[in-house]
Design an enzyme around this catalytic site. Structure first.
Site, PDB file in Angstrom:
ATOM      1  CG  ASP A  24      -2.052   0.951   1.142  1.00  0.00           C
ATOM      2  OD1 ASP A  24      -2.304   1.490   0.039  1.00  0.00           O
ATOM      3  OD2 ASP A  24      -2.701   1.200   2.173  1.00  0.00           O
TER       4      ASP A  24
ATOM      5  N   GLY B  52       0.237   5.468  -4.384  1.00  0.00           N
ATOM      6  CA  GLY B  52      -0.339   6.764  -4.772  1.00  0.00           C
ATOM      7  C   GLY B  52       0.218   7.883  -3.911  1.00  0.00           C
ATOM      8  NE  ARG B  53      -1.579   6.493   1.208  1.00  0.00           N
ATOM      9  CZ  ARG B  53      -1.612   5.560   2.150  1.00  0.00           C
ATOM     10  NH1 ARG B  53      -1.357   5.889   3.395  1.00  0.00           N
ATOM     11  NH2 ARG B  53      -1.886   4.321   1.837  1.00  0.00           N
ATOM     12  CD1 TRP B  54       7.517   6.553  -2.246  1.00  0.00           C
ATOM     13  CD2 TRP B  54       7.148   6.972  -4.419  1.00  0.00           C
ATOM     14  NE1 TRP B  54       8.739   6.656  -2.877  1.00  0.00           N
ATOM     15  CE2 TRP B  54       8.537   6.918  -4.217  1.00  0.00           C
ATOM     16  CE3 TRP B  54       6.666   7.221  -5.706  1.00  0.00           C
ATOM     17  CZ2 TRP B  54       9.457   7.096  -5.238  1.00  0.00           C
ATOM     18  CZ3 TRP B  54       7.571   7.417  -6.730  1.00  0.00           C
ATOM     19  CH2 TRP B  54       8.963   7.346  -6.500  1.00  0.00           C
TER      20      TRP B  54
ATOM     21  CB  SER C 243      -8.246  -5.684  -4.009  1.00  0.00           C
ATOM     22  OG  SER C 243      -8.938  -4.481  -4.228  1.00  0.00           O
TER      23      SER C 243
ATOM     24  CD  GLU D 240     -12.990  -5.418  -2.412  1.00  0.00           C
ATOM     25  OE1 GLU D 240     -11.804  -5.808  -2.344  1.00  0.00           O
ATOM     26  OE2 GLU D 240     -13.958  -6.211  -2.360  1.00  0.00           O
ATOM     27  CG  ASN D 241      -7.363  -2.457  -6.279  1.00  0.00           C
ATOM     28  OD1 ASN D 241      -6.431  -3.247  -6.147  1.00  0.00           O
ATOM     29  ND2 ASN D 241      -7.616  -1.522  -5.362  1.00  0.00           N
TER      30      ASN D 241
ATOM     31  NE  ARG E 176      -7.173   1.736  -6.326  1.00  0.00           N
ATOM     32  CZ  ARG E 176      -6.060   1.912  -5.648  1.00  0.00           C
ATOM     33  NH1 ARG E 176      -4.975   2.316  -6.271  1.00  0.00           N
ATOM     34  NH2 ARG E 176      -5.996   1.682  -4.357  1.00  0.00           N
TER      35      ARG E 176
ATOM     36  NE  ARG F  36      -8.232   0.434   5.047  1.00  0.00           N
ATOM     37  CZ  ARG F  36      -7.715   1.641   5.238  1.00  0.00           C
ATOM     38  NH1 ARG F  36      -7.602   2.127   6.458  1.00  0.00           N
ATOM     39  NH2 ARG F  36      -7.303   2.374   4.219  1.00  0.00           N
TER      40      ARG F  36
END
Ligand code: FPP
Length: 248
Positions: free
Chosen positions: A19, A22-24, A64, A66-67, A70, A193
């Protein structure tokens, strides 16, 4: 390639939620796709380190179920990265004696990606070193639901008696039926999580949440996590050996 002695206290199976790509990228003023590209470098580093140190199973959560929420461009980018990784790195994985396994829902994947994943599995099926498990289009609730349906089919067709349904029969129909449960699950980026990852298999896993974004997580951070794991005490619902001994 050097293969080190397998050390005591080493987990058999490490699973990672990669994980923070994106933040990186955002922290550097770059598009999210740069983070994913950089993340493939971490995949390479960690696969090499895990194999060399003697981890038997390494599971990576690559995409995932859930991805799919995106943007399409990002989904295409992630699929493209996986395809490129398999095309470019399969030869190295073979030379390192790595066996590739893929878990996740296959029926909804496009034929080109499915063919590539099957090629990676088939061409490495005889390898006897580390098993690299790629969780792709994977969601634990989806996996457990498919296993429950498979149990139901077998009961209805008379292959399995309803009275024989037990944990082992369900586990035998999970995507992970031929591998041990993870001993250690690492999630990078500071989030704490499981996000629908290996929910059945995680029953007794040690969880480790590390602050680094995935592109900053390499061999050094991986080995540090293994060393922290070796200091943990796992009781699987029982007692510490010393305490158990005192009671008998
Ligand atoms: C999470 O970061 C990461 C992913 C959804 C995908 C991980 C994929 C790779 C590292 C590349 C392909 C994989 C292989 C096995 C070659 P995020 O986008 O959720 O980051 P954020 O939470 O900072 O937005």
């Amino acid at each position: 390639m050097t293969t080190h002695e397998r050390q005591a206290g080493l987990p058999d199976h490490v699973a990672i939620i990669m994980d923070g790509n994106g933040r990186w990228a955002k922290a550097r003023g770059l598009p999210r796709s740069f983070g994913h590209h950089q993340g493939v470098g971490s995949v390479r580093d960690v696969v090499r380190a895990a194999g060399e140190v003697g981890v038997r199973y390494l599971t990576l959560f690559a995409f995932s179920s859930e991805n799919w929420r995106r943007p399409e461009a990002e989904i295409n980018d992630l699929f493209g990265l996986l395809k490129t990784f398999i095309r470019r790195d399969l030869a190295e994985l073979r030379s390192r004696n790595v066996r590739v396994r893929v878990i996740g829902e296959r029926t909804t994947l496009k034929p080109d990606i499915l063919a590539l994943l099957c090629e990676a599995e088939d061409s490495t099926s005889g390898n006897t070193g580390m098993t690299l498990v790629i969780a792709f289009n994977y969601g634990a609730r989806n996996e457990i639901t498919r296993a429950a349906k498979a149990v139901l089919d077998d009961v209805l067709s008379g292959k399995l008696a309803a009275s024989s349904v037990c944990e082992q029969e369900i586990a035998a129909r999970l995507d992970t039926h031929d591998m041990p449960d993870p001993d250690l699950i690492i999630r990078t980026s500071g989030e704490e999580r499981l996000s629908n990852f290996l929910l059945w298999q995680a029953a007794y896993a040690e969880l480790m949440f590390v602050p680094e974004y995935w592109p900053d997580f390499g061999a050094e951070q991986f080995l540090a996590a293994l060393s922290r794991y070796s200091a943990r005490s796992r009781r699987f619902g029982g007692l510490q050996p010393a305490a158990a001994g005192a009671e008998t």
